[in-house]
Design an enzyme around this catalytic site. Structure first.
Site, short mmCIF file in Angstrom:
data_model
loop_
_atom_site.label_atom_id
_atom_site.label_comp_id
_atom_site.label_asym_id
_atom_site.label_seq_id
_atom_site.Cartn_x
_atom_site.Cartn_y
_atom_site.Cartn_z
N ARG A 237 -5.49 5.76 0.70
CA ARG A 237 -4.55 4.63 0.78
C ARG A 237 -4.82 3.78 -0.45
O ARG A 237 -5.98 3.38 -0.68
CB ARG A 237 -4.77 3.82 2.05
CG ARG A 237 -4.34 4.52 3.36
CD ARG A 237 -2.84 4.61 3.49
NE ARG A 237 -2.39 5.36 4.66
CZ ARG A 237 -2.18 4.83 5.86
NH1 ARG A 237 -2.45 3.56 6.06
NH2 ARG A 237 -1.75 5.60 6.86
N ARG B 286 4.08 -6.64 12.89
CA ARG B 286 2.79 -6.29 13.49
C ARG B 286 1.98 -7.58 13.69
O ARG B 286 2.35 -8.63 13.20
CB ARG B 286 2.00 -5.33 12.57
CG ARG B 286 2.70 -4.02 12.28
CD ARG B 286 1.84 -3.08 11.44
NE ARG B 286 2.55 -1.81 11.19
CZ ARG B 286 1.99 -0.76 10.59
NH1 ARG B 286 0.72 -0.82 10.15
NH2 ARG B 286 2.67 0.35 10.40
N CYS C 140 0.67 10.93 9.18
CA CYS C 140 1.66 10.40 10.12
C CYS C 140 3.09 10.53 9.57
O CYS C 140 3.33 10.15 8.42
CB CYS C 140 1.38 8.94 10.42
SG CYS C 140 2.52 8.25 11.65
N GLU D 103 -7.04 7.17 7.79
CA GLU D 103 -6.00 8.00 8.41
C GLU D 103 -5.55 9.07 7.41
O GLU D 103 -5.37 10.23 7.78
CB GLU D 103 -4.82 7.12 8.80
CG GLU D 103 -3.65 7.90 9.34
CD GLU D 103 -2.54 6.99 9.83
OE1 GLU D 103 -2.84 5.91 10.35
OE2 GLU D 103 -1.37 7.36 9.68
N GLU E 145 -1.79 -3.02 12.66
CA GLU E 145 -1.13 -2.27 13.72
C GLU E 145 -1.90 -2.37 15.05
O GLU E 145 -3.13 -2.41 15.05
CB GLU E 145 -1.13 -0.81 13.29
CG GLU E 145 -0.31 0.08 14.17
CD GLU E 145 -0.24 1.45 13.56
OE1 GLU E 145 -1.19 1.87 12.89
OE2 GLU E 145 0.80 2.07 13.73
N ARG F 138 0.85 -1.18 0.00
CA ARG F 138 0.00 0.00 0.00
C ARG F 138 0.89 1.24 0.00
O ARG F 138 2.02 1.21 0.46
CB ARG F 138 -0.97 0.03 1.18
CG ARG F 138 -0.35 0.13 2.58
CD ARG F 138 0.01 1.52 3.01
NE ARG F 138 0.24 1.55 4.45
CZ ARG F 138 0.97 2.45 5.10
NH1 ARG F 138 1.60 3.40 4.41
NH2 ARG F 138 1.09 2.44 6.41
P1 ADP Z 1 -1.68 0.02 7.08
O1 ADP Z 1 -0.94 -1.10 6.46
O2 ADP Z 1 -2.70 0.56 6.14
O3 ADP Z 1 -0.79 1.01 7.69
P2 ADP Z 1 -2.64 -1.81 9.16
O4 ADP Z 1 -1.33 -2.33 9.59
O5 ADP Z 1 -3.64 -1.51 10.23
O6 ADP Z 1 -2.58 -0.49 8.31
O7 ADP Z 1 -3.29 -2.90 8.15
C1 ADP Z 1 -4.53 -2.57 7.57
C2 ADP Z 1 -5.27 -3.85 7.24
O8 ADP Z 1 -4.53 -4.58 6.23
C3 ADP Z 1 -5.40 -4.79 8.44
O9 ADP Z 1 -6.66 -5.44 8.39
C4 ADP Z 1 -4.32 -5.80 8.20
O10 ADP Z 1 -4.62 -7.05 8.79
C5 ADP Z 1 -4.34 -5.90 6.69
N1 ADP Z 1 -3.08 -6.41 6.13
C6 ADP Z 1 -1.85 -5.88 6.26
N2 ADP Z 1 -0.95 -6.65 5.62
C7 ADP Z 1 -1.65 -7.69 5.05
C8 ADP Z 1 -1.28 -8.83 4.26
N3 ADP Z 1 -0.01 -9.06 3.90
N4 ADP Z 1 -2.27 -9.68 3.88
C9 ADP Z 1 -3.56 -9.46 4.24
N5 ADP Z 1 -3.97 -8.40 4.97
C10 ADP Z 1 -3.01 -7.54 5.38
N1 DAR Z 2 -0.41 5.02 16.84
C1 DAR Z 2 0.57 5.98 16.34
C2 DAR Z 2 0.89 5.72 14.87
C3 DAR Z 2 2.19 5.17 14.49
C4 DAR Z 2 2.30 4.76 13.05
N2 DAR Z 2 1.08 4.14 12.52
C5 DAR Z 2 0.18 4.80 11.75
N3 DAR Z 2 0.45 5.99 11.27
N4 DAR Z 2 -0.97 4.23 11.48
C6 DAR Z 2 1.76 5.90 17.29
O1 DAR Z 2 2.45 6.92 17.46
O2 DAR Z 2 1.97 4.83 17.85
#
Ligand code: ADP
Ligand code: DAR
Length: 370
Positions: A243, A323, A285, A239, A328, A140
């Site tokens: 995205r 993660r 962020c 956020e 996250e 992403r």
């Molecule tokens: P971002 O990647 O957008 O910063 P998150 O870590 O919260 O935010 O992930 C957003 C969503 O994408 C969550 O539901 C997460 O489980 C999913 N996700 C992230 N990586 C993968 C992956 N490799 N395969 C499937 N789902 C994923």
């Molecule tokens: N919860 C914030 C975000 C850190 C990075 N993740 C983002 N941007 N979704 C922190 O300072 O922990």
């Protein structure tokens, strides 16, 4: 507190923050100084710097309070700061630059992010052709539309404007990127939960974003675009304004990355994005400035995961971040880890994905050698 932008401008013009906001900021900072926190906000917002920044206000009327409220309310933050608008990266640069330097592998104030370069298609392969480790792969990137603040500063009308501009752009995408947009206001809670549980959609549940006033007017202006097989998705006004996501089962990083590169090439012709001369593409962020790319695998590493402390150390050396499987701030379920590149700034898009590619292959090698 100022009731709206007009009131704020009448009360105190464009030169300094509204006195009520500064009083609130001072009160919360005083309390935060007694809080136990490992956040970079705690490390770098000294009393001296606080005094230098507390009266400043951007043309979007964003103040230091709008940027640090999330970290004051959540001492367990890693960063503790979100930008209220693009100008915050310069106006509060003495704070942001330190957080950015530390998070993105010592990206100094004198450093300049390179021009966008996705490389040529077909250069990356399947990370796990035998399907022994990787469940799914997702790449992403984040984009902000030029001329708007970020979540903390957006008005109801601006949420709708951003949504309209993005929907007009994504509904013109071609070939395997063709799809449809759905606004969250048109979905039932069960439909939203189903999409969130399948990792396709986001929901209004992140306490760090909530503390940053990122959920005002919800669900107005929020929604997502997806192609027929849900391998290409665009989140609107989570956020970030946007995205752009490419994902599928398995480990074919090349296919997924090339799809995203093609989408960005088409979107670049339809939308104007906020880009800083030194920090690259800007996001709410500071962890997401530069390329905005997070490339992740959901992967099973049962041997390495037996010693998470050691695995975290190896990941850090490989510039990787671990993660939970829900994303996250979630735990790993069923032994599935979310492993992705950590830094997004100071490298081109092609270099970021290569760093993740090489890091994941090394983890797979180490897993197989156990
Ligand atoms: P971002 O990647 O957008 O910063 P998150 O870590 O919260 O935010 O992930 C957003 C969503 O994408 C969550 O539901 C997460 O489980 C999913 N996700 C992230 N990586 C993968 C992956 N490799 N395969 C499937 N789902 C994923
Ligand atoms: N919860 C914030 C975000 C850190 C990075 N993740 C983002 N941007 N979704 C922190 O300072 O922990």
């Amino acid at each position: 507190m100022p009731c709206n932008r007009k009131c704020e401008l009448e009360c105190c013009g464009k030169n300094h923050a509204h006195p009520a906001k500064v009083r609130q900021l001072e009160c919360k900072f005083k309390k935060f100084q007694f809080a136990t926190s490992d956040s970079l906000l705690k490390k770098y917002l000294t009393s001296k710097l606080f005094e230098e920044l507390k009266w400043k206000k951007t043309n979007y009327l964003m103040t230091l309070l709008d940027c640090v409220l999330t970290g004051f309310e959540n001492p367990d933050s890693s960063m503790g700061v979100y930008a209220g608008c693009p100008e915050c990266y310069d106006l509060f640069g003495d704070l942001f630059d330190e957080l950015i330097r530390e998070y993105h592998g010592d990206f100094k104030k004198s450093a300049v992010h390179p021009p966008m370069d996705w490389g040529e298609p077909g250069q990356l392969q399947d990370l796990d052709p035998e399907g022994k480790y990787i469940i799914s792969t997702r790449v992403r990137t984040a984009r902000s539309l030029k001329g708007y603040p970020f979540n903390p500063g957006l008005s109801y009308e601006e949420y709708l404007e951003i949504e309209e501009k993005i929907v007009n752009a994504v509904t013109e995408l071609t070939d395997d990127l063709k799809g449809q947009y759905v606004g969250l206001r048109d979905m039932t809670p069960d439909e939203i939960d189903l999409m969130v549980d399948s990792h396709v959609l986001y929901k209004e549940s992140d306490r760090f974003l909530n503390a940053a006033n990122a959920y005002r007017y919800w669900p107005a202006g929020r929604g997502y675009f997806y192609n027929e097989d849900k391998t290409f998705i665009v989140w609107v006004n989570e956020e970030d304004h946007m995205r752009v996501i490419s994902m599928q089962e398995g480990g074919n990083l090349g296919e997924i990355y090339d799809r995203l590169a093609k989408a960005i090439q088409q979107l670049d012709e339809k939308l104007e994005f906020e880009r800083h001369e030194r920090l690259g593409f800007l996001s709410m962020c500071p962890t997401n400035v530069g390329t905005g790319i997070r490339a992740s695998v959901h992967i099973k590493l049962p041997n390495l995961a037996e010693d998470m402390g050691s695995l975290e150390k190896i990941a850090e050396e490989l510039h990787l971040q671990i993660r939970g499987s829900g994303g996250e701030h979630t735990a790993s379920v069923g032994g599935i880890l979310d492993v992705s590149n950590k830094r997004r700034l100071g490298l081109t898009e092609r270099e970021v994905i290569q760093e993740m590619n090489d890091g994941v292959l090394e983890l797979i090698r180490l897993e197989g050698s156990k």
